[in-house]
Motif scaffolding. Sequence first.
Motif, PDB file in Angstrom:
ATOM      1  N   THR A  73       0.860  -1.196   0.000  1.00 26.04           N
ATOM      2  CA  THR A  73       0.000   0.000   0.000  1.00 26.04           C
ATOM      3  C   THR A  73       0.889   1.236   0.000  1.00 26.04           C
ATOM      4  OG1 THR A  73      -0.161  -0.178   2.416  1.00 26.04           O
ATOM      5  CG2 THR A  73      -1.972  -1.125   1.111  1.00 26.04           C
ATOM      6  N   PRO A  74       1.452   1.579  -1.149  1.00 22.85           N
ATOM      7  CA  PRO A  74       2.453   2.657  -1.211  1.00 22.85           C
ATOM      8  C   PRO A  74       1.946   4.025  -0.803  1.00 22.85           C
ATOM      9  CG  PRO A  74       2.464   1.338  -3.229  1.00 22.85           C
ATOM     10  CD  PRO A  74       1.247   0.950  -2.462  1.00 22.85           C
ATOM     11  N   SER A 114       3.087   2.111   5.863  1.00 20.15           N
ATOM     12  CA  SER A 114       2.940   0.660   5.831  1.00 20.15           C
ATOM     13  C   SER A 114       4.302   0.008   5.686  1.00 20.15           C
ATOM     14  CB  SER A 114       2.025   0.243   4.665  1.00 20.15           C
ATOM     15  OG  SER A 114       2.438   0.864   3.454  1.00 20.15           O
ATOM     16  N   ILE A 115       4.318  -1.324   5.834  1.00 19.95           N
ATOM     17  CA  ILE A 115       5.571  -2.066   5.818  1.00 19.95           C
ATOM     18  C   ILE A 115       5.381  -3.354   5.032  1.00 19.95           C
ATOM     19  CG2 ILE A 115       4.995  -3.135   8.038  1.00 19.95           C
ATOM     20  CD1 ILE A 115       7.983  -3.214   8.686  1.00 19.95           C
ATOM     21  N   HIS A 116       6.410  -3.751   4.307  1.00 21.31           N
ATOM     22  CA  HIS A 116       6.390  -5.049   3.634  1.00 21.31           C
ATOM     23  C   HIS A 116       6.358  -6.149   4.700  1.00 21.31           C
ATOM     24  CE1 HIS A 116       8.047  -8.592   1.568  1.00 21.31           C
ATOM     25  NE2 HIS A 116       7.561  -8.055   0.460  1.00 21.31           N
ATOM     26  N   PRO A 117       5.609  -7.227   4.480  1.00 21.93           N
ATOM     27  CA  PRO A 117       5.452  -8.263   5.517  1.00 21.93           C
ATOM     28  C   PRO A 117       6.765  -8.847   6.031  1.00 21.93           C
ATOM     29  CG  PRO A 117       3.869  -8.610   3.748  1.00 21.93           C
ATOM     30  CD  PRO A 117       4.779  -7.509   3.292  1.00 21.93           C
ATOM     31  N   GLU A 118       7.798  -8.872   5.209  1.00 23.75           N
ATOM     32  CA  GLU A 118       9.062  -9.477   5.625  1.00 23.75           C
ATOM     33  C   GLU A 118      10.123  -8.450   6.004  1.00 23.75           C
ATOM     34  OE1 GLU A 118      10.587 -12.565   3.113  1.00 23.75           O
ATOM     35  OE2 GLU A 118       8.588 -13.226   2.515  1.00 23.75           O
ATOM     36  N   ALA A 119       9.797  -7.168   5.927  1.00 21.07           N
ATOM     37  CA  ALA A 119      10.798  -6.128   6.171  1.00 21.07           C
ATOM     38  C   ALA A 119      11.032  -5.907   7.659  1.00 21.07           C
ATOM     39  CB  ALA A 119      10.354  -4.817   5.522  1.00 21.07           C
ATOM     40  N   LEU A 174      15.812   9.997  -7.513  1.00 21.09           N
ATOM     41  CA  LEU A 174      15.133   9.045  -6.643  1.00 21.09           C
ATOM     42  C   LEU A 174      16.087   8.640  -5.529  1.00 21.09           C
ATOM     43  CD1 LEU A 174      13.816   6.647  -9.454  1.00 21.09           C
ATOM     44  CD2 LEU A 174      12.867   8.849  -8.733  1.00 21.09           C
ATOM     45  N   ASN A 175      15.669   8.815  -4.297  1.00 19.98           N
ATOM     46  CA  ASN A 175      16.465   8.433  -3.132  1.00 19.98           C
ATOM     47  C   ASN A 175      15.751   7.298  -2.418  1.00 19.98           C
ATOM     48  OD1 ASN A 175      18.242   8.326  -0.980  1.00 19.98           O
ATOM     49  ND2 ASN A 175      17.637  10.290  -0.102  1.00 19.98           N
ATOM     50  N   VAL A 176      16.490   6.209  -2.134  1.00 23.01           N
ATOM     51  CA  VAL A 176      15.854   5.041  -1.541  1.00 23.01           C
ATOM     52  C   VAL A 176      16.778   4.397  -0.518  1.00 23.01           C
ATOM     53  CG1 VAL A 176      16.726   3.387  -3.268  1.00 23.01           C
ATOM     54  CG2 VAL A 176      14.534   2.950  -2.124  1.00 23.01           C
ATOM     55  N   HIS A 177      16.166   3.784   0.484  1.00 22.14           N
ATOM     56  CA  HIS A 177      16.892   2.987   1.476  1.00 22.14           C
ATOM     57  C   HIS A 177      16.146   1.665   1.591  1.00 22.14           C
ATOM     58  CE1 HIS A 177      18.736   2.781   5.812  1.00 22.14           C
ATOM     59  NE2 HIS A 177      19.187   1.828   5.012  1.00 22.14           N
ATOM     60  N   LEU A 178      16.692   0.629   0.958  1.00 22.89           N
ATOM     61  CA  LEU A 178      16.029  -0.672   0.943  1.00 22.89           C
ATOM     62  C   LEU A 178      16.235  -1.398   2.268  1.00 22.89           C
ATOM     63  CD1 LEU A 178      16.886  -1.913  -2.675  1.00 22.89           C
ATOM     64  CD2 LEU A 178      14.815  -0.749  -1.880  1.00 22.89           C
ATOM     65  N   ASP A 179      15.412  -2.406   2.487  1.00 24.65           N
ATOM     66  CA  ASP A 179      15.401  -3.098   3.771  1.00 24.65           C
ATOM     67  C   ASP A 179      16.703  -3.851   4.021  1.00 24.65           C
ATOM     68  OD1 ASP A 179      13.613  -3.738   6.085  1.00 24.65           O
ATOM     69  OD2 ASP A 179      14.164  -5.773   5.479  1.00 24.65           O
ATOM     70  N   HIS A 180      17.105  -3.892   5.292  1.00 25.82           N
ATOM     71  CA  HIS A 180      18.361  -4.539   5.673  1.00 25.82           C
ATOM     72  C   HIS A 180      18.182  -5.992   6.087  1.00 25.82           C
ATOM     73  CE1 HIS A 180      16.553  -3.705   9.508  1.00 25.82           C
ATOM     74  NE2 HIS A 180      17.558  -4.250  10.183  1.00 25.82           N
ATOM     75  N   VAL A 181      16.935  -6.456   6.224  1.00 28.21           N
ATOM     76  CA  VAL A 181      16.670  -7.797   6.735  1.00 28.21           C
ATOM     77  C   VAL A 181      16.347  -8.787   5.623  1.00 28.21           C
ATOM     78  CG1 VAL A 181      15.102  -9.181   8.158  1.00 28.21           C
ATOM     79  CG2 VAL A 181      15.888  -6.960   8.980  1.00 28.21           C
ATOM     80  N   SER A 182      15.456  -8.402   4.727  1.00 32.10           N
ATOM     81  CA  SER A 182      14.828  -9.348   3.808  1.00 32.10           C
ATOM     82  C   SER A 182      15.161  -9.048   2.354  1.00 32.10           C
ATOM     83  CB  SER A 182      13.308  -9.320   4.003  1.00 32.10           C
ATOM     84  OG  SER A 182      12.640  -9.939   2.947  1.00 32.10           O
ATOM     85  N   GLU A 183      15.720 -10.037   1.654  1.00 30.40           N
ATOM     86  CA  GLU A 183      15.954  -9.879   0.221  1.00 30.40           C
ATOM     87  C   GLU A 183      14.632  -9.759  -0.527  1.00 30.40           C
ATOM     88  OE1 GLU A 183      18.388 -11.959  -3.496  1.00 30.40           O
ATOM     89  OE2 GLU A 183      18.318 -12.946  -1.532  1.00 30.40           O
ATOM     90  N   ALA A 184      13.619 -10.492  -0.071  1.00 26.69           N
ATOM     91  CA  ALA A 184      12.298 -10.393  -0.697  1.00 26.69           C
ATOM     92  C   ALA A 184      11.738  -8.980  -0.572  1.00 26.69           C
ATOM     93  CB  ALA A 184      11.337 -11.399  -0.067  1.00 26.69           C
ATOM     94  N   ALA A 185      11.936  -8.344   0.587  1.00 24.48           N
ATOM     95  CA  ALA A 185      11.464  -6.977   0.784  1.00 24.48           C
ATOM     96  C   ALA A 185      12.238  -6.006  -0.091  1.00 24.48           C
ATOM     97  CB  ALA A 185      11.593  -6.586   2.261  1.00 24.48           C
ATOM     98  N   ARG A 186      13.534  -6.248  -0.268  1.00 26.54           N
ATOM     99  CA  ARG A 186      14.317  -5.382  -1.160  1.00 26.54           C
ATOM    100  C   ARG A 186      13.834  -5.496  -2.599  1.00 26.54           C
ATOM    101  NH1 ARG A 186      18.411  -7.116   2.449  1.00 26.54           N
ATOM    102  NH2 ARG A 186      19.098  -8.837   1.120  1.00 26.54           N
ATOM    103  N   MET A 187      13.610  -6.719  -3.055  1.00 31.79           N
ATOM    104  CA  MET A 187      13.127  -6.926  -4.425  1.00 31.79           C
ATOM    105  C   MET A 187      11.745  -6.305  -4.611  1.00 31.79           C
ATOM    106  SD  MET A 187      15.084  -8.419  -6.651  1.00 31.79           S
ATOM    107  CE  MET A 187      13.912  -9.163  -7.798  1.00 31.79           C
ATOM    108  N   SER A 188      10.847  -6.565  -3.662  1.00 35.12           N
ATOM    109  CA  SER A 188       9.497  -6.024  -3.756  1.00 35.12           C
ATOM    110  C   SER A 188       9.521  -4.501  -3.700  1.00 35.12           C
ATOM    111  CB  SER A 188       8.640  -6.576  -2.611  1.00 35.12           C
ATOM    112  OG  SER A 188       7.345  -6.015  -2.625  1.00 35.12           O
ATOM    113  N   GLY A 189      10.355  -3.947  -2.815  1.00 37.38           N
ATOM    114  CA  GLY A 189      10.444  -2.502  -2.699  1.00 37.38           C
ATOM    115  C   GLY A 189      10.922  -1.846  -3.975  1.00 37.38           C
ATOM    116  N   MET A 190      11.917  -2.448  -4.627  1.00 36.25           N
ATOM    117  CA  MET A 190      12.402  -1.888  -5.881  1.00 36.25           C
ATOM    118  C   MET A 190      11.350  -1.995  -6.977  1.00 36.25           C
ATOM    119  SD  MET A 190      14.702  -0.182  -7.364  1.00 36.25           S
ATOM    120  CE  MET A 190      15.999  -0.212  -6.129  1.00 36.25           C
TER     121      MET A 190
END
Length: 253
Positions: free
Chosen positions: A95-96, A100-105, A127-143
């Motif tokens: 829900t951009p 909100s938060i990605h379920p695995e982030a 574009l400035n971004v800080h991807l999640d440090h925990v979950s590769e799935a969250a990083r992929m989904s975020g991008m």
Amino acid sequence: MKIATYNVRVDTDYDRQWQWDYRKDYVLSLLTYHAWDLVGVQEVRPNQVEDLTSLKDYQVLAAERDGDGTGEGLAILYRPALELLDSGFFWLSETPDKPSIHPEAGYPRICLWGLFQEAGGAPFLVLNVHLDHVSEAARMSGMKVLLTELADKIADYPTILLGDFNAWPTDEVHQLVQAQFENGKTTSPSPHYGPDGTFQNFDYETSWQDLEEIDYIYLKGFAALKTGVLTDACDRRFPSDHFPLAMTIQTKD
């Protein structure tokens, strides 16, 4: 145009004698000295944003991830010679448009964007971004969320995508980005200055080969002329747990 991405480390009591109040003057001095035209900054709380606005040579665009005005966030610092035409931010989640938060982030994550123009020049997107440090799935989904939400603007304008990806160069998220962007550090005709890695965790004794390469600048419609990771220190301490990645770029013909 001289640009940089710099994770300045969030203000936290965990850092004790090296939390923000003890090192902010070093960060501000570093930014002033290097005099980049535009800087993407990560991990800033509102008090840190307030300190950044004290820099006379920069305007500051900022957003925070908690949605209540108190959380950690992102900022884009830019010279007054650049006019901000439009801007916005969104969450890297299902829900951009709302906090909100990605379920695995591990934490909520956002993307901050600005459309800029220099006098007599064409508009360009940052574009400035800080991807999640925990979950590769969250990083992929975020991008994927980032590329989807801004697809029309990316298609229309030369674009700079920068930030802390929390990902090694071999991670899958880079393949997703490289379908549209070039990694400025690997396409520059000049030898890269300094280490490849940017994250040293405030450890002054870490060798260059052991630094984590997690901060990036990607380009579309721009060419990198030279790049560097700057290992500025003060009294055997680093101003942040990341080094800034700096780049000189120009528009492609």
